[in-house]
Scaffold this active site. Structure first.
Site, PDB file in Angstrom:
ATOM      1  CB  CYS A 356      -0.979   0.028   1.165  1.00 15.45           C
ATOM      2  SG  CYS A 356      -1.321  -1.549   1.921  1.00 15.45           S
ATOM      3  NE  ARG A 385       1.827  -8.944   5.616  1.00 16.85           N
ATOM      4  CZ  ARG A 385       0.537  -8.823   5.349  1.00 16.85           C
ATOM      5  NH1 ARG A 385      -0.330  -9.590   6.004  1.00 16.85           N
ATOM      6  NH2 ARG A 385       0.081  -7.969   4.467  1.00 16.85           N
ATOM      7  CD  GLN A 403      -0.582  -8.724  -0.150  1.00 20.05           C
ATOM      8  OE1 GLN A 403      -0.110  -7.654  -0.530  1.00 20.05           O
ATOM      9  NE2 GLN A 403      -1.203  -8.848   1.010  1.00 20.05           N
ATOM     10  CG  ASP A 405      -2.185  -5.380  -2.668  1.00 19.94           C
ATOM     11  OD1 ASP A 405      -3.394  -5.214  -2.428  1.00 19.94           O
ATOM     12  OD2 ASP A 405      -1.275  -4.849  -2.014  1.00 19.94           O
ATOM     13  CG  HIS A 407      -3.680  -0.250  -2.765  1.00 15.22           C
ATOM     14  ND1 HIS A 407      -2.545  -0.986  -3.014  1.00 15.22           N
ATOM     15  CD2 HIS A 407      -4.079  -0.569  -1.505  1.00 15.22           C
ATOM     16  CE1 HIS A 407      -2.258  -1.707  -1.937  1.00 15.22           C
ATOM     17  NE2 HIS A 407      -3.171  -1.476  -1.012  1.00 15.22           N
ATOM     18  CE  LYS A 492     -11.641  -7.454   7.630  1.00 13.99           C
ATOM     19  NZ  LYS A 492     -10.386  -7.807   8.206  1.00 13.99           N
ATOM     20  CG  HIS A 538      -6.169  -1.231   1.470  1.00 16.08           C
ATOM     21  ND1 HIS A 538      -4.811  -1.128   1.603  1.00 16.08           N
ATOM     22  CD2 HIS A 538      -6.702  -0.179   2.139  1.00 16.08           C
ATOM     23  CE1 HIS A 538      -4.531  -0.055   2.345  1.00 16.08           C
ATOM     24  NE2 HIS A 538      -5.662   0.538   2.672  1.00 16.08           N
TER      25      HIS A 538
HETATM   26 ZN   LIG Z   1      -3.292  -2.263   0.832  1.00 19.11          ZN
END
Ligand SMILES: [Zn+2]
Ligand SMILES: [Zn+2]
Length: 667
Positions: A356, A385, A403, A405, A407, A492, A538
């Site tokens: 992010c 992580r 991910q 991912d 945004h 979320k 996200h």
């Molecule tokens: Zn994010």
């Protein structure tokens, strides 16, 4: 003193009762059937014992086995108590600590008697036997209120230091309840079933033993944890055991080895070594996702693995998340023989745990206007992580992951439309990947949160509206809301898919964020010529490639749809006379873009069939002398019920080519 309470039942009727009346009394007054079926009560929403008297005017719902979630929770907690009593009966000197219900059963943590050593799996049958005896004895579970010193003195007298320690730390104003089963007592908040006889002696099984620490701290004494699975009846237990067996057969680690997909080794805890076969599936999935994101208006980006600690400080990760980050010194190591490799005052960098902040840094390049929004930045972002070794599990729980991912930076008035579009995209992708059955949940504001109630009202309503507009706020999608489960700064959406054996996995998420863009100085110029902070969504559909591929492997039990299968077909010869023709078949398929192997070994065909089935190759193409002469192949799909079919070479190529098209390209 006679005092009356008004008790309202779910059908709207109200009963006036005297102080001292219990839900059990009301069940009995309604009828003997209900009195027998009632397990507990919900009083003003709180789950309570049937025998606990009302304290005020109340709304009452009686809980029976039909309220399965509540009934299971109660039964599992009861099983935990019975387990603890059984262990103490059999092994005097055993100390009890905690024993909660779990997702499919219960556990209890014990300090075994001094000098005995930890419990082992050999102890379990004996403990089970004693548990059955205690259940059959049908002893009432009775709630008693004690004061804290009395509880402490009781446990001290019993030689139970853990419980004695714990009770003194409970909040001063808390009512302390003890649960009595005959002579046996446990400090417990409850609630419980009315008696042990409400449990089914054939509906539980002790499953394993592990180590645990008192209060989860490894500086504390080590305890023995006994796990069990517990259900309402024998049928449920048996169905669960079958599911476990089925899950073991599908275990992605086992299939990963059979199909040569990946391996893990301790030199890289929690990071996957993808072998060529496994990486083919990954690449197919990634290419598919890339096409879907491209056509949905996302821009794909790639951001740095390592960023300066100051950046992570600015984003807030350094304060709250540092223990989960891998930190690296920004310094040229000392090459001299003497002295430490690194100095103590090196600047620090960290491997990104999420993408992010980097996407905000891209957004911040150049001035954005309201007309530029929404901007959808996608990244197959590799993150790290730091999870403890014990928490890792195959490729489902790892430390290095990628991910899917993205945004979405948008204006407030675009939240609903962007969320609706996301719901549609996710739906189409899940269906393509074989998961038509999934649930959508809206996680609402938690107790501890950032932001005004007004902001929360609007944010929750926006997400709700978007799911409705997408036509998915329906029972087909098990649409529901989860009070208190939102993130600290926003609500979320969660998307939980159901796999082939009925397990659910949360993969997709969409989370609103008003905080991070502001924190990192993102803005756009509004219609009014002023600076405004964009909202950031996200969102992920698969979650991570590693975990999603693990789920796919287990869902399909290794029998992938043709477009994902690492090896799509194997050409196997019956006799060496057919070798040249087999090579020709393989070449024709390869030229059509198919992934094909040949097996020309001098082995019996049944042996070859078995071996390729074990590797889960979707099609075996058998060729002998006759097939070579007639330019056919005997096509044999994977599976025990498979029927062999003779097909001409040209038709075969066309057929497999069509079947191997990814779902989005086949439309
Ligand atoms: Zn994010
Ligand atoms: Zn308890």
């Amino acid at each position: 003193m006679s005092e009356m309470f008004a008790i309202k039942l779910p059908d709207g009727s109200v009963r006036e009762v005297e102080r001292g009346t219990t839900p059990a009394d009301i069940a009995a007054a309604i009828g003997p059937g209900l009195a027998k079926a009632a397990l507990a009560a919900r009083v003003n929403g709180e789950l309570r014992d049937l025998a606990r008297p009302f304290e005020e005017d109340s709304e009452l719902a009686l809980i029976t086995a039909r309220d399965e979630a509540d009934a299971l929770e109660l039964a599992r907690h009861d099983y935990a108590h019975v387990l603890a009593e059984a262990a103490q009966n059999l092994f005097p000197g055993t100390q009890i600590t905690f024993g909660p219900a779990t997702e499919d059963g219960f556990y209890y943590d014990f300090a075994p008697p001094p000098g005995r050593g930890p419990f082992t799996e050999e102890d379990l049958p004996l403990i089970e036997e004693e548990m059955r005896r205690l259940i059959r004895a049908d002893t009432p579970l009775v709630r008693e209120e004690w004061d804290r010193e009395k509880v402490r003195d009781f446990f001290v007298a019993q030689g139970e230091s853990f419980k004695a320690e714990w009770v003194m730390e409970l909040p001063e104003d808390e009512t302390i309840s003890m649960y009595r089963t005959g002579e046996w007592l446990d400090l417990c908040r409850g609630p419980h079933l009315p008696s042990t006889g409400r449990l089914d002696p054939d509906a539980f099984k002790l499953t394993r033993v592990s180590g645990a620490y008192w209060r989860g701290d490894q500086n504390n004494p080590q305890l023995s944890r006994i796990y069990g699975t517990g259900w309402l009846n024998k049928k449920q237990l048996e169905a669960h055991l079958v599911r476990l067996e089925e899950a073991a057969k599908r275990d992605h680690r086992k299939i990963g080895q059979e199909m040569d997909l990946f391996h893990l080794q301790s030199e890289a805890h929690g990071s996957v070594f993808w072998h060529a076969n496994g990486y083919i599936i990954w690449r197919q999935l990634e290419a598919y996702m890339r096409r879907r994101l491209d056509s949905a208006g996302y821009q794909e980006v790639k951001t740095p693995q390592l960023m300066d600690a100051r950046q992570w400080e600015a984003s807030g990760h350094w304060g709250k998340y540092r223990e989960n980050m891998f930190v690296v010194p920004d310094e040229i190591p000392n090459a001299e023989e003497e002295g430490p490799i690194l100095s103590g005052d090196a600047d620090l960098m960290a491997l990104k745990p999420m993408n992010c902040p980097a996407h905000i840094l891209i957004f911040r390049q150049g001035i954005k206007s309201y007309r530029d929004l929404p901007i959808r930045l996608a990244e197959f972002g590799c993150c790290h992580r730091n999870e403890p070794h014990g928490a890792l599990h195959g490729i489902l729980r790892v430390r290095q992951f990628t991910q899917d991912d993205a945004h979405i930076f948008c204006r407030e008035d675009q939240i609903v439309e962007e969320t609706r579009r996301f719901c549609d995209l996710l739906d189409s992708i899940y269906r393509d990947l074989g998961f038509a059955d999934y649930a959508i949940k809206l996680a609402l504001r938690p107790e501890k949160r950032h932001g005004s109630d007004e902001t929360w009202d609007k944010a929750e309503q926006d997400l709700r509206d978007a799911v409705r507009l997408a036509g998915r706020a329906t029972p087909d999608y098990q649409w529901g809301e989860l009070p208190g489960e939102g993130a600290f700064y926003s609500p979320k959406l969660e998307f939980h898919l159901t796999d082939a054996i009925g397990r659910t996995w949360q993969c997709g998420t969409l989370q609103l964020d008003y905080v991070m863009p502001e924190r990192l100085g993102a803005f756009y110029i509004g219609e009014d010529g002023e600076k405004h902070v964009p909202v950031m969504l996200h969102r992920a559909i698969l979650g991570t490639f590693e975990r999603f591929l693990g789920i796919l492997i287990e869902h399909h039990a290794g029998r992938f749809p043709l477009w994902l299968a690492p090896v799509q077909a194997a050409v196997a010869t019956i006799v060496s006379d057919a070798d040249d023709y087999a090579r020709e078949v393989a070449a024709a398929l390869a030229a059509a873009g198919l992934r094909v192997e040949t097996d020309l070994r001098n082995e019996k065909i049944n042996y070859k069939v078995r071996e390729h089935s074990l590797a889960h190759i979707p099609y075996l193409l058998v060729v002998g002398k006759r097939e070579a002469e007639e330019r056919n192949v005997a096509l044999r799909p994977l599976g025990a019920d498979a029927r062999q079919e003779v097909v001409g070479l040209g038709a075969l190529v066309e057929r497999l080519k069509a079947e191997a098209l990814p779902p989005d390209l086949g439309r």
